[in-house]
Design a protein around this motif. Structure first.
Motif, short mmCIF file in Angstrom:
data_model
loop_
_atom_site.label_atom_id
_atom_site.label_comp_id
_atom_site.label_asym_id
_atom_site.label_seq_id
_atom_site.Cartn_x
_atom_site.Cartn_y
_atom_site.Cartn_z
N ALA A 165 0.85 -1.19 0.00
CA ALA A 165 0.00 0.00 0.00
C ALA A 165 0.88 1.24 0.00
O ALA A 165 1.95 1.26 0.63
CB ALA A 165 -0.92 0.01 1.23
N HIS A 166 0.45 2.27 -0.72
CA HIS A 166 1.20 3.52 -0.78
C HIS A 166 0.22 4.67 -0.80
O HIS A 166 -0.81 4.62 -1.47
CB HIS A 166 2.06 3.54 -2.05
N ILE A 167 0.54 5.71 -0.04
CA ILE A 167 -0.34 6.87 0.09
C ILE A 167 0.47 8.13 -0.18
O ILE A 167 1.60 8.27 0.33
CB ILE A 167 -0.97 6.94 1.49
N VAL A 168 -0.10 9.04 -0.94
CA VAL A 168 0.51 10.35 -1.22
C VAL A 168 -0.35 11.40 -0.54
O VAL A 168 -1.55 11.50 -0.79
CB VAL A 168 0.60 10.63 -2.73
N LEU A 169 0.26 12.18 0.33
CA LEU A 169 -0.49 13.19 1.07
C LEU A 169 0.23 14.53 1.01
O LEU A 169 1.40 14.59 0.61
CB LEU A 169 -0.72 12.76 2.52
N GLY A 170 -0.47 15.59 1.38
CA GLY A 170 0.13 16.91 1.27
C GLY A 170 -0.40 17.90 2.28
O GLY A 170 -1.39 17.65 2.99
N GLN A 171 0.25 19.02 2.32
CA GLN A 171 -0.10 20.12 3.20
C GLN A 171 -1.39 20.78 2.70
O GLN A 171 -1.63 20.90 1.50
CB GLN A 171 1.04 21.14 3.21
N TYR A 172 -2.21 21.21 3.65
CA TYR A 172 -3.40 21.97 3.29
C TYR A 172 -3.19 23.41 3.73
O TYR A 172 -2.82 23.68 4.87
CB TYR A 172 -4.65 21.41 3.96
N THR A 173 -3.42 24.33 2.81
CA THR A 173 -3.28 25.75 3.13
C THR A 173 -4.67 26.36 3.21
O THR A 173 -5.34 26.54 2.18
CB THR A 173 -2.46 26.48 2.04
N PRO A 174 -5.15 26.65 4.40
CA PRO A 174 -6.52 27.17 4.54
C PRO A 174 -6.61 28.63 4.12
O PRO A 174 -5.59 29.33 3.98
CB PRO A 174 -6.80 27.02 6.03
N ALA A 175 -7.84 29.07 3.93
CA ALA A 175 -8.07 30.49 3.66
C ALA A 175 -7.69 31.29 4.90
O ALA A 175 -7.68 30.77 6.02
CB ALA A 175 -9.54 30.71 3.31
N PRO A 176 -7.35 32.56 4.75
CA PRO A 176 -6.97 33.38 5.91
C PRO A 176 -8.05 33.35 6.98
O PRO A 176 -9.24 33.51 6.69
CB PRO A 176 -6.83 34.78 5.31
N ALA A 177 -7.63 33.09 8.20
CA ALA A 177 -8.57 33.01 9.33
C ALA A 177 -8.84 34.39 9.89
O ALA A 177 -8.16 35.37 9.58
CB ALA A 177 -8.00 32.10 10.41
N ALA A 178 -9.84 34.44 10.75
CA ALA A 178 -10.15 35.70 11.42
C ALA A 178 -8.99 36.09 12.33
O ALA A 178 -8.17 35.27 12.72
CB ALA A 178 -11.42 35.55 12.24
N ASP A 179 -8.91 37.39 12.62
CA ASP A 179 -7.84 37.90 13.48
C ASP A 179 -7.88 37.19 14.83
O ASP A 179 -8.86 37.30 15.56
CB ASP A 179 -8.04 39.41 13.67
#
Length: 868
Positions: free
Chosen positions: A424-438
């Motif tokens: 089994a092999h899995i490719v995963l990555g970083q998630y960059t969210p939308a800018p959050a509230a202050d």
């Protein structure tokens, strides 16, 4: 469809995780251990091995190695939380017990524990062999049903789905050492096929005897030196370990829409088998491993040069490690990739976790991608000379380092291999969210914070844990805490709801020694004589009533506000047990309960309020007569229907139960009492108290309205939290549920006092023996023996103590042995309590006695003797 759009459609988000690995009871501790480069494979001394029960004959063996990766507390389990009887918990595979508790923690981490029940949540998981069952004595009659469910490993996902009410696919997975990643692959496919909306994927393995180490055999895979060294030239084998890991997955679009925390995204997965392309059944294949890597990359549709870290299988065996790296080199060579890429393996820190091995690697890779740090591979010093990494860009990471390349999102891959060839092999990555509230924004309004547990001790610990984490909280995450507690935690029996406007205020309230509130009746006071204005801060929570202009009469506006509030409460999931009506409040109460049309009830309430004002102010009583006459005509012409909720009238001291239809005279009696009492409501003040909050007064401000909702939730209302949620709120990480650790471990079979007695063999002897028997005491003893509980009361609930149909079958068998009566299963379950079951037995004993007497008389007179 563009490549980017197609890739997004295939992407799955990791929204939650939970684990218990050697040295770590949670994800945070696990990550801290990895960053510290810690290993939990330390050998036991001879005295420690003896204390843990390792036999002298084993400890004296030349090849005995006193090393293993052990998890703490596998003998403990919070059976009561899951409604499992102690007798069943005692024989349950500890792998199942660990997995159940960590499933709760994984759903909590994802913010889905309070929303998962009854939803399309899939469970894909596997476990090791049930080694615990082999340590137990052969099951007796009283244990056969419990053991039948506990001995089978495939019961694992079915248990999770049942006890947590999860309605998606429930699939047991087994591919030996690659089980965990196989489960992730199947869970992802199920999400993409729309078979479920949330998927749990995980695996558990507990090595038994626990903490005992192992015996290394010549030519075997176990390290004779007790050290696991991935890809190292001194590597001589692997070291076993125990653990459990679970990830919670959702389609990326759904996770973003619902404000889930996304720890990483899975771009692609692949699964294959080596087939016969290997030296033997247990040997690995370069081609098979290479092909699964290429297949996962094709599915992921990401640039393979952007993958900066590979969490390898890395068992530390002289044969397996070089083949795994050779497959990785070949895959990159075919793709023309030479960019730097670190390779690591976590097994040297926690051991080879068998079925759960891939989960330890996957969670490590998720955290590395999320945090931008690549932990060191413990135990690796010099590269195995059988490995050639030249010009491949690959290197085994021997020290902690930051993820240096910031030109693209961080990406990693995880490999799991198994004896038998399933790769089994899995490719995963970083998630960059939308800018959050202050995060430093000031909180401007209060929120409702529900807290619950199934025991007072657990509630106390949960309250203390939450108070501790609030100290470092910023005001900008304030709505997130409320949302996570509301929707992200499963409500339990003991509850307490707090209304607070800042972390400091909530922390102070939590530190007060406030006890939880047991569930009870929801009683709401309906009184129109209070302040009839909704606070300006309420429109977001409560729709303002139509047809009530600011210049309308106080009675009209009060009625419309109360009616809107009661309607809103119904929409939020509040079903009152009783509406306590004061004076003219009988009319909005009757309207809310469906007995009167709203407009008719409104006119009557307004007329009665006019009458009350006239009487209080000494006005013209003839006007009162006209108002009451008009009220009577309107009520007589109106359609009246049965009440859907009980209504208690304080004025007349009468209660109208649900299903009844109040008469015209009942309503007029209220009006006449208002006149007779001079407009004053006797007892009204006493009725408006903490246990019966006033609906109109709850509209004074946001705090009061939230306090009313909290009151209803505390007493058992299943609130629709999404209707209360701040639209900008997101899930945040909060302490998990503190389970009550109770020891359930290979308990010797207790002699059953019921079965010590000689079992009756005929109806006549049973009937005679039962004359002197306390049937209730006998039934209670049977309950205690079968369920494994003590001090069962006559009104105890069979289901609350962990009973189910298979356990009921055991009780039926014992009742038949003791009393020679047959009780149908359906009747037994309907009875539910020991008292109810004893009643069923007594009924059948009476019939048996009568039959015996008639048979004896008939036998004496005419028949002689014969066998029944």
């Amino acid at each position: 469809m563009s490549t980017s759009a197609q890739r997004d459609r295939q992407t799955v988000a990791v929204v939650g995780m939970a684990c218990r690995f050697p040295g770590a009871r949670d994800v945070q501790t696990y990550w801290r251990n990895l960053l510290d480069g810690a290993s939990f494979l330390a050998p036991l001394t001879d005295d420690e091995a003896r204390a843990k029960g390792v036999p002298d004959g084993v400890r004296g063996l030349e090849r005995y190695v006193s090393v293993s990766g052990a998890v703490d507390g596998i003998e403990h389990f919070d059976a009561a939380y899951f409604g499992i009887s102690p007798a069943e918990a005692a024989v349950m595979d500890p792998q199942h017990r660990l997995f159940l508790e960590e499933t709760v923690h994984a759903l909590e981490h994802a913010g889905w524990a309070g929303r998962a029940s009854g939803r399309r949540v899939g469970v894909f998981c596997g476990s090791g062999e049930n080694r615990y069952g082999a340590l137990l004595p052969s099951p007796g009659d009283g244990e056969s049903s419990h053991r039948g469910m506990s001995d089978a490993p495939a019961m694992l996902p079915l248990r999770a789905s049942y006890h947590l009410d999860l309605r998606g696919p429930s699939v047991f997975v087994s591919s030996l050492c690659s089980t965990a990643l196989t489960a992730v692959h199947l869970a992802r496919r199920s999400l993409l096929a729309d078979d479920c909306d949330v998927a749990l994927a995980g695996a558990v393995s507990v090595q038994l005897p626990h903490e005992h180490g192992y015996v290394a055999h010549d030519g075997g895979v176990m390290s004779p030196g007790g050290a696991l060294r991935p890809f190292d030239r001194t590597a001589d084998g692997t070291v076993p370990g125990s653990g459990v890991g679970i990830v919670v997955l959702r389609r990326l679009d759904d996770a973003v829409r619902d404000g889930d925390v996304i720890h990483a995204v899975i771009h692609g997965t692949a699964l294959n088998n080596d087939g016969a392309d290997r030296q033997s059944f247990a040997a690995p294949s370069v081609r098979g491993q290479r092909d699964v890597i290429l297949a996962a990359l094709r599915e992921a549709q990401v640039d393979p040069a952007t993958i900066g870290y590979v969490e390898a299988h890395g068992t530390g065996t002289p044969l397996g490690d070089p083949i795994e790296l050779a497959a990785l080199v070949e895959a990159r060579g075919q793709l023309g990739v030479t960019a730097p890429c670190a390779v690591g393996a976590v097994k040297s820190s926690v051991g080879h976790l068998d079925s759960a091995a891939g989960m330890a690697g996957l969670i490590k890779a998720i955290l590395a991608v999320r945090e931008g740090v690549i932990p060191a591979t413990v135990g690796h010093t010099w590269l195995n000379p059988a490995v050639d990494l030249a010009a491949s860009g690959l290197y085994v990471n021997g020290e902690r380092r930051p993820w240096s390349d910031a030109s693209h999102p961080r990406r990693a891959a995880v490999t799991a291999l198994s004896v038998g060839g399933t790769n089994a092999h899995i490719v995963l990555g970083q998630y960059t969210p939308a800018p959050a509230a202050d995060p430093h924004a000031e909180a401007t309004q209060p929120y409702l914070f529900p807290l619950s547990a199934h025991t007072p001790a657990a509630f106390q610990r949960l309250r203390e844990r939450l108070a501790d984490v609030l100290a470092g909280l910023t005001a900008g995450t304030w709505p997130d805490v409320a949302h996570t507690l509301q929707a992200g935690r499963a409500p339990r029996e003991l509850r307490r709801a707090y209304v607070a406007s800042s972390p400091a205020e909530l922390q102070a309230r939590l530190k007060d020694d406030t006890a939880p509130v047991p569930q009870g009746r929801i009683q709401l006071t309906v009184d129109l004589t209070g302040k009839a204005n909704a606070a300006p801060s309420l429109p977001g929570l409560l729709p303002l009533p139509e047809g009530a202009p600011e210049n309308s009469s106080g009675g009209e506006r009060a009625f419309l506000l109360v009616h809107a509030a009661l309607t809103t409460l119904t929409g939020l999931g509040v079903v009152p047990d009783v509406l306590v009506a004061v004076g003219s409040g009988i009319f909005p109460a009757a309207a809310a309960a469906g007995a009167l049309d709203r407009d008719v009830a409104l006119q009557c309430a307004v007329r009665l309020e006019r009458v009350r004002d006239i009487v209080l102010n000494g006005g013209d009583l003839s006007v009162c007569d006209r108002e009451l006459t008009s009220m009577e005509k309107e009520l007589a012409a109106a359609r009246r229907a049965p009440l859907s909720t009980a209504v208690r009238c304080v004025t007349t001291e009468r209660t109208f139960p649900a299903g009844s239809v109040p008469s015209v005279e009942d309503f007029l009696e209220v009006a006449h009492m208002v006149v007779m009492e001079g407009g004053q409501e006797a007892g009204a003040a006493a009725e408006s108290c903490e246990d019966r909050p006033d609906v109109l007064r709850a509209l004074a401000d946001r705090d009061s309205w939230l306090a009313l909702l909290g009151h209803c939730w505390e007493r058992g209302a299943d609130l629709v939290w999404d209707a209360v949620r701040d639209p900008a709120a997101r899930t945040t990480e909060l302490p998990g549920y503190p389970f009550e650790p109770v020891r359930h471990w290979a308990v010797p079979e207790v002699v059953d006092p019921v079965r010590q007695q000689s079992a009756p063999v005929a109806v006549a002897s049973a009937a005679l023996a039962a004359d002197d028997a306390d049937v209730l005491a006998e039934v209670t003893a049977i309950w205690e023996a079968v369920l494994g509980v003590h001090d069962v009361t006559p009104d105890a609930s069979f289901f609350a103590l962990g009973g189910h149909s298979l356990v009921a079958a055991q009780i039926i068998a014992r009742l038949r042995e003791r009393f020679a009566v047959r009780v149908p299963l359906g009747d037994l379950l309907d009875a539910e309590t020991p008292a109810g079951m004893a009643g069923l037995v007594e009924e059948r004993l009476v019939s048996a006695r009568l039959y015996t007497e008639l048979s004896a008389a008939d036998d004496t007179e005419t028949m002689g003797t014969f066998e029944l």
